[in-house]
Design an enzyme around this catalytic site. Sequence first.
Site, mmCIF file in Angstrom:
data_model
loop_
_atom_site.group_PDB
_atom_site.id
_atom_site.type_symbol
_atom_site.label_atom_id
_atom_site.label_comp_id
_atom_site.label_asym_id
_atom_site.label_seq_id
_atom_site.Cartn_x
_atom_site.Cartn_y
_atom_site.Cartn_z
ATOM 1 N N LYS A 112 21.958 -20.887 51.720
ATOM 2 C CA LYS A 112 23.236 -21.213 51.072
ATOM 3 C C LYS A 112 24.185 -21.964 51.991
ATOM 4 C CE LYS A 112 23.222 -18.217 47.178
ATOM 5 N NZ LYS A 112 23.950 -17.642 46.119
ATOM 6 N N LYS A 193 12.973 -21.357 43.798
ATOM 7 C CA LYS A 193 13.293 -20.231 42.920
ATOM 8 C C LYS A 193 14.221 -20.672 41.792
ATOM 9 C CE LYS A 193 16.653 -17.361 43.870
ATOM 10 N NZ LYS A 193 17.547 -16.359 43.289
ATOM 11 N N LYS A 196 20.743 -19.609 39.191
ATOM 12 C CA LYS A 196 21.909 -19.920 38.350
ATOM 13 C C LYS A 196 22.630 -21.151 38.846
ATOM 14 C CE LYS A 196 23.356 -15.131 38.113
ATOM 15 N NZ LYS A 196 23.446 -14.827 39.555
HETATM 16 N N1 AQP Z 1 14.114 -16.711 40.050
HETATM 17 C C1 AQP Z 1 14.158 -15.403 40.003
HETATM 18 N N2 AQP Z 1 13.051 -14.692 39.694
HETATM 19 C C2 AQP Z 1 13.091 -13.329 39.620
HETATM 20 N N3 AQP Z 1 14.223 -12.612 39.868
HETATM 21 C C3 AQP Z 1 15.340 -13.288 40.173
HETATM 22 N N4 AQP Z 1 16.595 -12.893 40.444
HETATM 23 C C4 AQP Z 1 17.365 -13.977 40.701
HETATM 24 N N5 AQP Z 1 16.633 -15.089 40.585
HETATM 25 C C5 AQP Z 1 15.377 -14.700 40.259
HETATM 26 C C6 AQP Z 1 17.030 -11.506 40.450
HETATM 27 O O1 AQP Z 1 18.116 -11.381 39.537
HETATM 28 C C7 AQP Z 1 19.024 -10.386 40.026
HETATM 29 C C8 AQP Z 1 20.427 -10.898 39.995
HETATM 30 O O2 AQP Z 1 20.575 -11.972 40.887
HETATM 31 P P1 AQP Z 1 22.001 -12.274 41.478
HETATM 32 O O3 AQP Z 1 22.941 -12.528 40.393
HETATM 33 O O4 AQP Z 1 22.398 -11.228 42.434
HETATM 34 O O5 AQP Z 1 21.862 -13.576 42.324
HETATM 35 P P2 AQP Z 1 20.669 -14.324 42.955
HETATM 36 O O6 AQP Z 1 19.553 -13.453 43.338
HETATM 37 O O7 AQP Z 1 21.219 -15.179 44.040
HETATM 38 O O8 AQP Z 1 20.250 -15.153 41.673
HETATM 39 P P3 AQP Z 1 20.498 -16.622 41.329
HETATM 40 O O9 AQP Z 1 20.171 -16.771 39.906
HETATM 41 O O10 AQP Z 1 19.766 -17.491 42.290
HETATM 42 O O11 AQP Z 1 22.060 -16.817 41.498
HETATM 43 P P4 AQP Z 1 22.923 -17.772 42.424
HETATM 44 O O12 AQP Z 1 22.471 -19.149 42.081
HETATM 45 O O13 AQP Z 1 24.324 -17.489 42.000
HETATM 46 O O14 AQP Z 1 22.642 -17.402 43.851
HETATM 47 C C9 AQP Z 1 18.544 -9.994 41.423
HETATM 48 O O15 AQP Z 1 17.848 -8.774 41.332
HETATM 49 C C10 AQP Z 1 17.621 -11.106 41.798
HETATM 50 O O16 AQP Z 1 16.604 -10.683 42.684
#
Ligand code: AQP
Length: 330
Positions: A112, A193, A196
């Site tokens: 990040k 991955k 969001k």
């Molecule tokens: N691609 C993924 N596959 C499986 N699990 C995933 N998680 C996130 N992306 C995937 C799981 O979703 C939960 C919530 O995630 P988060 O909101 O804490 O943020 P994150 O892991 O950083 O997810 P994002 O979507 O990538 O968000 P941003 O872009 O905001 O950083 C967690 O249990 C995560 O493991």
Amino acid sequence: MKPRVFSGMQPTGNLHIGNYLGALRNWVRIQADYESIFCIVDLHAITEYQDPTELRRRIREVAALYVAAGIDPAQSAIFVQSAVSGHAELSWMLTCVTQIGWLQRMTQFKAKTENREAIGSGLLQYPVLMAADILLYQAAVVPVGEDQSQHLELTRDLVQRFNSLYGETFVMPATSLPAVGARVMGLDDPTKKMSKSAEGAGHAVWLLDDLKAAHKKIMRATTDSNPAVDFSNLGDGVANLLSVYQAFTECTTETVRAEFEGMRYGDLKKRVAEAVVAGLEPIQARYREITADPAYLDRLLDEGADRVRPIAEQTVQLAKERMGLYRHGS
Ligand code: AQP
């Protein structure tokens, strides 16, 4: 007494099928076996700037999606992190036993902050706040996607350090990953991955995507130059589509092999798209019902916070006593 489970999601953007298959659906499955606590982690969201109006809207959207996906508020507590002050309080106490090097090693922090100059210190502290979320409720199990495994390891290191410095205080939490769908990859780039915050219209299927648009995104997913599925030589894109299919249909690996070996990519994508649409349809229908009554969501979030606050207060009190903070303990 049932052991406790805790997990959360950031209201930082649209939830996608990775969030659902990696975490949310696992919560739904295990909620009856535990004392379940599910949080919308808005304090995590502000580690990056969020438009306040948009953040408020997203918090409610995520809460409604928890329920729409099958979290039962009668069984599980659903609440917003900032409504319980113990998260921030315990986070500070844990910060003081955390070595900076541990945080700098986190791959999510590195990813990040890559090529960025102005980096907020909240991004570095993110895993400490996450540890506080979990330890505040003395959670035995934390169901997350694979990308959070390293943060869970850090949480365990913190438990060990805190308990050895101050005496037995926190329960050692275990990570729970789903067997399939623990790491859903981007449809446009299956080496990254699904996320969001990623840009690109074809990157992710959002849980609230128009169903036709969701279908189209799968049909346009990146595969490779082979014409058909070959399990002895699976490219990343095809492997990702197959695991999305398996996760949504809950079939076995053997079934997937038997069904898809030799299938042309166009047909494969059609099958995957149908499975995804079939999975999203009932979630979206329930979401519309829930959001038709805004007062219901307010009530649910208030009740959730009221339910967990005494647990949080007890843990903060215990941690203060252990650390010798002013006038706590003997
Ligand atoms: N691609 C993924 N596959 C499986 N699990 C995933 N998680 C996130 N992306 C995937 C799981 O979703 C939960 C919530 O995630 P988060 O909101 O804490 O943020 P994150 O892991 O950083 O997810 P994002 O979507 O990538 O968000 P941003 O872009 O905001 O950083 C967690 O249990 C995560 O493991």
